[in-house]
Design an enzyme around this catalytic site. Structure first.
Site, PDB file in Angstrom:
ATOM      1  N   SER B  27       0.815  -1.207   0.000  1.00  0.00           N
ATOM      2  CA  SER B  27       0.000   0.000   0.000  1.00  0.00           C
ATOM      3  C   SER B  27       0.854   1.265   0.000  1.00  0.00           C
ATOM      4  CB  SER B  27      -0.923  -0.016   1.210  1.00  0.00           C
ATOM      5  OG  SER B  27      -1.900   0.983   1.067  1.00  0.00           O
ATOM      6  N   VAL B  28       0.205   2.362  -0.308  1.00  0.00           N
ATOM      7  CA  VAL B  28       0.876   3.651  -0.324  1.00  0.00           C
ATOM      8  C   VAL B  28       1.415   3.968   1.076  1.00  0.00           C
ATOM      9  CG1 VAL B  28      -1.287   4.852   0.134  1.00  0.00           C
ATOM     10  CG2 VAL B  28       0.534   6.053  -1.028  1.00  0.00           C
ATOM     11  N   ASP B  30       3.759   2.593   2.657  1.00  0.00           N
ATOM     12  CA  ASP B  30       4.330   1.478   3.411  1.00  0.00           C
ATOM     13  C   ASP B  30       5.858   1.471   3.332  1.00  0.00           C
ATOM     14  OD1 ASP B  30       1.913   0.678   4.291  1.00  0.00           O
ATOM     15  OD2 ASP B  30       1.719  -1.077   3.012  1.00  0.00           O
ATOM     16  N   GLY B  31       6.411   2.327   2.479  1.00  0.00           N
ATOM     17  CA  GLY B  31       7.860   2.514   2.478  1.00  0.00           C
ATOM     18  C   GLY B  31       8.625   1.779   1.390  1.00  0.00           C
ATOM     19  N   SER B  33       9.618   2.808  -1.745  1.00  0.00           N
ATOM     20  CA  SER B  33      10.709   3.574  -2.337  1.00  0.00           C
ATOM     21  C   SER B  33      11.818   3.793  -1.318  1.00  0.00           C
ATOM     22  CB  SER B  33      10.189   4.917  -2.847  1.00  0.00           C
ATOM     23  OG  SER B  33       9.127   4.704  -3.752  1.00  0.00           O
ATOM     24  N   GLY B 462     -50.091 -11.484 -20.348  1.00  0.00           N
ATOM     25  CA  GLY B 462     -51.422 -10.989 -20.002  1.00  0.00           C
ATOM     26  C   GLY B 462     -52.232 -12.143 -19.438  1.00  0.00           C
ATOM     27  N   LEU B 463     -53.437 -11.818 -18.912  1.00  0.00           N
ATOM     28  CA  LEU B 463     -54.286 -12.832 -18.302  1.00  0.00           C
ATOM     29  C   LEU B 463     -54.754 -13.856 -19.328  1.00  0.00           C
ATOM     30  CD1 LEU B 463     -56.414 -10.354 -16.194  1.00  0.00           C
ATOM     31  CD2 LEU B 463     -54.792 -12.037 -15.281  1.00  0.00           C
ATOM     32  N   LYS B 468     -53.822 -12.731 -26.119  1.00  0.00           N
ATOM     33  CA  LYS B 468     -52.405 -12.862 -26.484  1.00  0.00           C
ATOM     34  C   LYS B 468     -52.224 -13.709 -27.744  1.00  0.00           C
ATOM     35  CE  LYS B 468     -51.213 -14.959 -22.671  1.00  0.00           C
ATOM     36  NZ  LYS B 468     -52.525 -15.008 -21.992  1.00  0.00           N
ATOM     37  N   SER B 536     -47.229 -15.726 -18.197  1.00  0.00           N
ATOM     38  CA  SER B 536     -46.031 -15.276 -17.475  1.00  0.00           C
ATOM     39  C   SER B 536     -46.340 -14.181 -16.463  1.00  0.00           C
ATOM     40  CB  SER B 536     -44.940 -14.828 -18.452  1.00  0.00           C
ATOM     41  OG  SER B 536     -45.447 -13.962 -19.455  1.00  0.00           O
TER      42      SER B 536
END
Lengths: 302, 628
Positions: B27-28, B30-31, B33, B462-463, B468, B536
Site C-alpha cells: 500500500s501507499v 508502506d515505504g 521507495s 397478459g391474463l 395474447k 407469465s
C-alpha cells in the site's frame, strides 16, 4: 573475453535483439538515432546482430548540432562506410541561421533548438513512426521511469503520468497517424554492462573515451576541450595540455573531461569501478534546472 | 596477477553472477521507495553527485524532517516528488558480491495498479511491504493477488516501520499470521516474513540488535540466496516467429526469441497453427551457427523444407505441441478507465500474433480482499475477472501456468490504441478442428442478416383470455407474408411437450418461463423473430427472460385486458372451472398477476380489433429496425 551462453550480458543482448526485431516487424518506417557515443556503438552492434545475415532494415539518423567533437564526426563517417549502412544527417538550418550556439545562447537554448527541435524536424521530415534511442534506465531518474516502448503524441511529447502498461515482452506498437514511439533497447543495461560488452565483443568506440594529452581550459569547475577555433577564451583563460578523457560524449563545449590516464578498455573499466560520481555528472545540460531531463523529454528530447 | 588480469577475473566473476528481478509492492506509504533507497545507500552504490542531489532534494521535498529521504532517489518524476507518491514503476539496478539485481519499485495507489502489474510481469520475487502500524490492507491483498496471478512464486513479507511499534514481536507475529491465512490459496512457493525498518536499516543489510527475537536472515541476505530458478530450458520448445529474414533468394530464416525449451539442428518442428512440419537446418547467429539454442536466446532458424511461415506463427517441437484454439478461458486484469464490454472487439496480442478477439462471457469477478468470486457483467479499472475469450482466428498458446511468454496476452482498444487489459490464459475450450479457418464466423448476426432481419423476441404477457394468442397469431401471419422468418412459442403447445412435466405451482411457473426463455434465446441465436405467448404472471421471470438476451432484442408486449372482460370472454371455459374450485392456482383468481411496469408495447384490447393491434406491432418492429 568470451561470453558464456548463459551469461548476464547474453541475456541483455537477446532482450535488445528481441526489441529491435519487434520494431522492424511492426512499424512502417523506423529509424535508429545514432549519437556516436559508446551506447550508440553498442546499439548499432546489436542491430547488426539482430538482422544478420541481412543488414538492419532501417537507416541511422544523426542529429548534428554542429558542435560535436571533430573526432566523433570522423568516427561516424568511418563506421557507416565500413558497415555499409544508410546514414541521414540532420542539422537545424534555422538554428544555424539564428546563430544559436552553446557559448552565447546558453546550454539550455542551444540544446532545445539544435537537439530537441532539430530531432523533431528530422522525424517529421522523413515521417518516421519509430525511433530507437540508446538511453539506459540507470542513467538518470526520469529515464528509470520510462517504458521500453515510449509513446509520443503528434507533437513528440512524452506524458510520464499516462504511460502504457508494458507487460512481459509484449509491446503495444499501435499508434495513430502522426504519433510515434521511441524505443529504448538498452533500457536494462548499466554503464558497467556497456563497458563489459564493449570489451567482450571488441566494439570500436570513439578515441575520445581513451586518455590522451588534449588542450583544455577549466571553466566553472569543468574541463572543456578546445576542439576548434570557435571556442573563444575568456580573459585569463589559457588552453593547456592535460591528460584527460571523456566518460560521455555530447557537444564539446558542454561536455566535461576528467583527468585520467586510462588509455585502455581495462583501465577505463577499472576507473569506472572506483568512480564516485555518475557518468552524466559531466553533462552540463542535465543540471540546467530541476527535473531538467524530464522536462526535456516531455518536450521531445530523447 | 597483473592489474589487467585481476580486472578480467573480477569481470568474469561479475558475468557469472545470477540475476534476480524483483519488485516492491504494497500500500501507499508502506515505504517501498524508501526501502530501495536504503538498499542502494547501504550497499554503497550511490554516486556522490546523486547523493548531493538527494540531500538537496530532501530539504526541499523530503518528508523526513531534513534527514535524507531515500524515496526521492526512486521517485524520479517531478509530480511524484511534489506529491510525495510513486506514480509509475521505476527500475533500479544494483549488485552485491553474490548477485545482480533489477528492482521494480511499483506504486501503491490503487489508481496506478496497472503500473504495479507492469513491474510484476517480469519479476521472479515480490517484496510485499506492510506498515507495522496498519497491518494487512486492501492494497496488500490486491498486490499479493496480482503478483500470484502473474506467476510470482516467491514472496518476502517485509513488515516495515517495526521501530514505530517498539520492535514488537507480537505485532509482527499477528501480521504474519493474518497474511499467511490470506495468502494460503495463492500458491507461493516461499513466503519469508522479515521485520524491518527501511528508514533506519534494521534487518535490511544485517540483522538488527533491536529485534533479538527474529532469527531469520536480513532482507539482502535472503535476496542474495533465495532460489527462484524458473527452469525455462526444461520446458517444451517454443519460438514465436518475429520477423522473416530474407537477405537474398537463397536464405529464408525465421528470427525470434526462444521462450521455452531448447532446439538443435536436425530437430523436427511444427508450425503450431497450420500443422506443417519440417526439420531445423541451421541455427544462425551473427557469431556463427549454433548446434543448440535454448530459452532466452534470440536466434534465426532455417528449415529443411519450404514451409509457409510468417510473423505470428509459433514454432514447436513436433512431439510437444501447444494448444491451438479460438475459445479459451483466462484471468483478466482490466487496466483502462473505460469499462470492459463483453462482445466488444479488442485486439489480442499473444507472442508475436495479433488477432481480433472478444470477451464472450465474464464468468466472475474476484474480490481482492476475500478472493471470493462475485457475479459481474463488466470489469472496471484495476479489477480482476475470469472470462471466456473468443478470438476471430485460432491462436497457438500454452496455459500461463506452464509458460508466461506463450500464455500471457494483452488486449488493445481498437480505437484509442490503449493497452486495456493483461490476460493469463487458463485453458482452451475447444480445439480448432480445421486448419483452414473461415474468416467469418457463422453467428447470430450473420444468420439474421441472411434472413434480412434482426433477431428478436416479442413476449406477449397478459391474463388468460386477454387475447395474447389471437394477436400473436395475426402478427406471425403478417410477418410470414412479408417473407420474414419467425417462430411462435405458445403456452399450450409448449406445455404439451417441452414442459409437460411441470404443473402450476409458483416454482413450476418459474421453471416453465425459464425454459421458454432459454428456448427463445436459441431461436434468437438462429436469427429468428420469436413470438412468445405466455401468461407469465411474475415480473422477475419476465426480467430473467429479458436478461438472457442482448439489449434491444426483447420486446415485452402487455396485452392489457381487464379481468372482467377476460371472464366474460372465457374462450376455454377455464374461469368457470377456477371459480368452481376445479382448477387451483389460476392467475387472476387465486394466483396473482403482476402487470409490466415498462413494457415496450401495451395493447388495449377492449374496443380495438385484433387486426389493428397486429398492425400496431408490425409498425413497431419496422420503427425499431427489426424488419425493413
Amino acid at each position: 573475453m568470451t561470453l558464456s551462453a548463459t551469461s548476464h550480458l547474453r541475456r541483455l543482448e537477446a532482450e535488445s535483439i528481441h526489441i529491435m526485431r519487434e520494431v522492424a516487424a511492426e512499424f512502417r518506417n523506423p529509424v535508429m538515432l545514432y549519437s556516436i557515443g559508446k551506447d550508440s556503438s553498442v546499439m548499432l552492434h546489436l542491430a547488426m546482430k539482430a538482422f544478420y545475415p541481412s543488414l538492419p532494415p532501417f537507416p541511422l539518423l544523426h542529429v548534428d548540432t554542429t558542435w560535436k567533437f571533430r573526432e566523433m564526426i570522423r568516427f561516424r563517417d568511418e563506421t557507416v562506410k565500413k558497415l555499409g549502412l544508410n546514414l541521414l544527417v540532420h542539422i537545424n538550418e534555422d538554428g544555424v541561421r539564428r546563430g544559436i550556439n552553446p557559448f552565447d545562447s546558453g546550454s539550455s537554448l542551444h540544446t532545445q533548438v539544435m537537439k530537441t527541435e532539430s530531432l523533431k524536424q528530422a522525424l517529421d521530415k522523413y515521417g518516421f513512426d519509430a525511433a530507437f534511442g540508446g538511453a539506459r534506465r540507470d542513467e538518470e531518474k526520469s529515464r528509470a521511469k520510462e517504458r521500453i516502448f515510449s509513446f509520443r503524441n503528434a507533437s513528440h511529447a512524452w506524458d510520464p503520468k499516462n504511460q502504457r502498461p508494458e507487460l512481459w515482452n509484449l509491446y503495444n506498437t499501435r499508434i495513430a497517424k502522426g504519433e510515434s514511439i521511441r524505443v529504448f533497447p538498452l533500457s536494462n543495461w548499466t554503464e558497467l554492462d556497456i563497458w563489459q560488452y564493449i570489451m567482450a565483443e571488441d566494439i570500436p568506440i570513439v578515441p575520445l573515451y581513451y586518455a590522451k594529452e588534449r588542450p583544455v581550459v577549466e571553466r566553472d569547475g569543468t574541463l572543456i576541450m578546445v576542439d576548434d577555433e570557435r571556442m573563444k577564451l575568456r580573459d585569463g583563460e589559457e588552453a593547456q595540455m592535460r591528460l584527460v578523457r571523456f566518460r560521455t560524449l555530447g557537444c564539446y563545449p558542454l561536455t566535461g573531461a576528467i583527468d585520467s590516464g586510462a588509455d585502455t578498455l581495462e583501465a577505463i573499466v577499472s576507473e569506472m569501478l572506483t568512480a564516485r560520481t555518475s557518468e552524466r555528472q559531466g553533462r552540463l545540460i542535465d543540471s540546467d534546472e530541476k527535473a531538467s531531463m524530464e522536462k526535456k523529454k516531455k518536450e521531445g528530447y530523447f | 596477477m597483473t592489474a589487467p588480469e585481476q580486472l578480467r577475473a573480477y569481470l568474469a566473476e561479475q558475468e557469472n553472477k545470477s540475476l534476480l528481478r524483483f519488485l516492491t509492492c504494497g500500500s501507499v506509504d508502506d515505504g517501498k521507495s524508501t526501502l530501495i533507497g536504503r538498499l542502494l545507500y547501504d550497499s554503497k552504490l550511490l554516486f556522490e553527485d546523486h547523493l548531493a542531489a538527494l540531500e538537496k532534494d530532501s530539504k526541499k521535498h523530503g518528508t523526513t524532517g531534513g534527514d535524507i529521504d531515500f524515496a526521492l532517489l526512486v521517485d524520479g518524476l517531478e509530480a511524484e516528488r511534489e506529491q510525495g507518491i510513486t506514480i509509475d514503476v521505476a527500475y533500479r539496478f544494483f549488485a552485491t558480491d553474490k548477485r545482480k539485481f533489477i528492482v521494480a519499485d511499483t506504486p501503491g495507489h490503487e489508481q496506478y495498479t496497472r503500473n504495479m502489474a507492469t513491474g510484476a510481469s517480469n519479476s521472479d520475487l515480490a517484496i510485499v511491504l506492510i506498515d507495522a502500524r496498519k497491518g494487512v490492507l486492501t492494497q496488500t491483498r490486491r498486490h499479493s493477488y496480482i503478483a500470484s496471478l502473474l506467476g510470482i512464486r516467491h514472496v518476502v513479507l517485509a513488515v516495515n516501520k517495526i521501530d514505530l511499534v517498539d520492535f514488537s514481536e507480537t505485532v509482527f507475529n499477528d501480521i504474519v499470521a493474518e497474511y499467511r491465512e490470506f495468502a494460503a490459496p495463492l500458491g507461493f512457493t516461499t513466503l519469508t516474513p522479515i521485520p524491518i525498518s527501511a528508514r533506519f536499516g534494521d534487518n535490511v543489510i544485517a540483522p538488527s540488535a533491536s529485534t533479538p527475537w527474529y532469527k531469520g536472515p536480513a532482507l539482502l541476505t535472503h535476496l542474495e540466496t533465495v532460489d527462484v530458478d524458473t527452469a525455462r530450458a526444461h520446458k517444451p520448445f517454443r519460438m514465436p516467429v518475429q520477423w522473416v529474414n530474407r537477405p537474398n533468394l537463397d536464405f529464408r530464416g525465421f528470427a525470434g526469441t526462444i521462450v521455452g525449451g531448447r532446439v538443435r539442428a536436425g530437430d523436427p518442428i511444427v508450425v503450431a497453427k497450420s500443422g506443417r512440419t519440417s526439420t531445423v537446418k541451421r541455427i544462425v547467429t551473427f557469431d556463427g551457427d549454433l548446434q543448440e539454442a535454448s530459452a532466452g536466446d534470440a536466434v534465426t532458424i532455417t528449415l529443411a523444407d519450404e514451409v509457409d511461415i510468417s510473423r505470428g506463427d509459433l514454432l514447436a517441437h513436433t512431439a510437444e505441441r501447444p494448444e491451438v484454439t479460438d475459445q479459451f478461458t483466462a484471468h483478466l486484469l482490466w487496466m483502462a478507465e473505460e469499462e470492459m464490454l463483453p462482445g466488444r472487439q479488442y485486439l489480442l496480442k499473444v507472442g508475436t500474433a495479433t488477432v481480433p478477439a472478444t470477451v464472450s462471457t465474464l464468468k466472475h469477478r474476484v474480490d481482492v480482499n476475500t478472493l471470493d468470486h462475485l457475479a459481474a457483467k463488466t470489469l472496471h479499472l484495476n479489477e480482476v475477472g475470469y472470462a471466456n475469450i473468443s478470438s476471430s482466428q485460432p491462436i497457438a498458446f500454452d496455459p500461463y501456468a506452464e509458460n508466461r511468454e506463450t500464455g500471457g496476452f494483452i488486449l488493445i482498444d481498437r480505437f484509442t490504441n490503449a493497452t486495456v487489459a493483461a490476460g493469463m490464459i487458463d485453458f482452451g475450450l475447444r480445439r480448432a478442428t480445421n486448419v483452414h479457418w473461415q474468416a467469418l464466423d457463422v453467428n447470430k448476426q450473420v444468420r439474421a442478416e441472411a434472413k434480412g432481419q434482426k433477431a428478436a423476441v416479442l413476449w406477449f404477457t397478459g391474463l388468460s383470455g386477454s387475447g395474447k394468442s389471437t394477436v400473436a397469431n395475426l402478427v406471425e401471419q403478417r410477418l410470414f407474408a412479408m417473407g420474414r422468418h419467425t417462430y411462435l412459442l405458445d403456452g399450450d403447445n409448449v406445455r404439451h411437450g417441452l414442459n409437460r412435466d411441470l404443473g402450476f405451482t409458483d416454482a413450476d411457473r418459474v421453471e416453465n418461463i425459464r425454459r421458454v426463455g432459454e428456448a427463445s434465446k436459441l431461436f434468437v441465436d438462429a436469427g429468428l423473430i420469436v413470438l412468445v405467448s405466455f401468461i407469465s404472471p411474475f415480473r422477475s421471470e419476465r426480467r430473467m427472460a429479458r436478461e438472457l438476451l442482448e439489449p434491444g432484442e426483447f420486446l415485452e408486449v402487455f396485452v392489457d385486458t381487464p379481468i372482467e372482460e377476460c371472464m366474460a370472454r372465457d374462450p376455454k371455459g377455464l374461469y368457470i372451472k377456477a371459480k368452481a374450485g376445479q382448477i387451483k392456482n389460476f392467475t387472476g383468481i387465486d394466483s396473482p398477476y403482476e402487470p409490466p411496469e415498462a413494457a415496450e408495447i401495451t395493447l388495449k384490447t377492449v374496443g380495438t380489433k385484433p387486426e389493428d393491434l397486429a398492425d400496431q406491432i408490425v409498425e413497431t418492429l419496422k420503427a425499431r429496425g427489426i424488419i425493413p
